[in-house]
Enzyme design. Sequence first.
Site, PDB file in Angstrom:
ATOM      1  N   ASP A 250       0.807  -1.217   0.000  1.00  0.00           N
ATOM      2  CA  ASP A 250       0.000   0.000   0.000  1.00  0.00           C
ATOM      3  C   ASP A 250       0.840   1.267   0.000  1.00  0.00           C
ATOM      4  OD1 ASP A 250      -2.445  -1.091   0.024  1.00  0.00           O
ATOM      5  OD2 ASP A 250      -2.776  -0.918   2.180  1.00  0.00           O
ATOM      6  N   LYS A 272      -3.577   3.175  -2.682  1.00  0.00           N
ATOM      7  CA  LYS A 272      -4.830   3.908  -2.904  1.00  0.00           C
ATOM      8  C   LYS A 272      -4.800   5.185  -2.108  1.00  0.00           C
ATOM      9  CE  LYS A 272      -7.014   0.186  -1.591  1.00  0.00           C
ATOM     10  NZ  LYS A 272      -8.025  -0.490  -0.805  1.00  0.00           N
ATOM     11  N   GLY A 304       0.000   0.001   9.164  1.00  0.00           N
ATOM     12  CA  GLY A 304      -0.664  -0.182  10.460  1.00  0.00           C
ATOM     13  C   GLY A 304      -1.054  -1.624  10.684  1.00  0.00           C
ATOM     14  N   MET A 385      -8.195   8.885   8.989  1.00  0.00           N
ATOM     15  CA  MET A 385      -8.637   9.423   7.695  1.00  0.00           C
ATOM     16  C   MET A 385      -9.429  10.720   7.862  1.00  0.00           C
ATOM     17  SD  MET A 385      -9.597   5.922   5.716  1.00  0.00           S
ATOM     18  CE  MET A 385     -10.029   4.953   7.134  1.00  0.00           C
TER      19      MET A 385
END
Length: 477
Positions: A250, A272, A304, A385
């Site tokens: 990622d 992403k 994470g 986020m």
Amino acid sequence: MDYLPIFLEVAGKRVIVDGGTTVAARRIERALNAGAHVEVFDPDPGPEVTAFIGNASLTHHARVPTETDFVDCLVAYGASEEPERDALLHSAAKAAGALVNVADEKSYCDFITPSIVEREPITIAISTGGAAPVIARILRARMEAMLPAAYGRLATFLATFRGRIYEAVPNGRNRRRFWENLIEGPVGDAFLGGEEGLAEERLIAELEGGADKDLKRGEVWLVGAGPGDPDLLTFKALRMMQHADVVLYDRLVGDGIIDLVRRDAERIYVGKKSGDHTLSQHEITKLMIERAQRGERVLRLKGGDPFIFGRGGEELEDVAAHGIPVEVVPGITAAAGCGAAAGIPLTHRDHAQSCVFITAHGAGGVLDHDWTRYARKGQTVVVYMGLNALGEVAQKALGQGVDTDMPVAVIDNGTRLTQRVITGTLTDIEARVKEAALPGPALIVIGHVVTLYGELGVKGSIDTDNFAMRLSAGVTL
Ligand SMILES: C[S@@+](CC[C@H](N)C(=O)[O-])C[C@H]1O[C@@H](n2cnc3c(N)ncnc32)[C@H](O)[C@@H]1O
């Protein structure tokens, strides 16, 4: 990389060492260990060099070398500590086509000498490309302490079975797995534990019992890489990164972590970020399934922890539905990593008896949370986020009646060298963060624990965008 790492075969070849110093003695020792015929030139060598005189593979000349001495010489070492003599050695040896190394004179070096860890027949060479030889020496000392001496004997023992293993497991990839299982499984355990007979029995049983029966099966490993600092990886994550055939990783997985993946493993970036998806979630899952069905060990590496706002659950549902074996390795989630690195405890007897992790974003955009449930006395709320939605989060919370003085911290790039922490209250945090122009990823911590920021003496917790401070905080480079 400034130098090409190679191991040179010198057995039976001429190696010249010019000098009678301690450095000369180290060069002589290494060349003799590698089977070279060593010619030492020095009119009056010191005791460490004299100790080698009499060795059948060494000739001592009580003079300095001349041009003709370098004919057919493969490697020439200058270790006299006399600049004029070094210059003569360099020009004569180069004219004869030898590889030259002159101690402490970079311009006279075709190669540098690495620090070495020996576990015959294993040799580990460490170099910093001349930048900081002391680091190479420190690393060497660590490795010496880490590697059991029996590893060398294990390599010799296993080498006697090479041919039989080759026949029993003809496929290259499966053979690598078979070797890994031997070394890290019951055979290696028995051998390193001093039971060499048992190790041999087990190895023969493996070979006779259909050595490659379980090796053709693919698997998916869902592994948490932690919040960014490579030192926060788990041992298990690191082990799997060394064994995977293909790694799908990622955006939040840092470069320093990807560098730890097995060199030959295929690496596929599937990162992403909002509005910019390299592969869709469906395509990522499809790729994992296809690769595992080909018999590969697929490592899905996520920032994470994979099961905390990592969509790990959704990815595994599909994989498991195809009957593919799956393993999950937890990672340090951003909240835990960032709290520790910033010196903000997420719970504290005087400030917070509970802690909730929430995400600001759902599938349809910013979520409509009841903030009075989360941002309240005695509780810490960590918002994932949420950087781009910080203003909206603060306004909604205030609009619902949350205390205007509620302390807030935004931790950007937590645990990394570029970590920054901005603190404020629900009322002013948006403006402060806007001014700081944080790049993200960032976590929002809301609650009274934020008042402890900078109070607990946690190294590196204050204004940690300062590189020197991160160094003094013991951050490993
Ligand atoms: C898709 S979630 C993934 C969370 C991840 N699975 C975990 O357990 O940490 C991404 C969010 O995690 C947070 N995050 C991840 N790494 C971070 C870091 N090093 N510093 C600050 N926040 C981080 C940010 O809020 C980011 O938007």
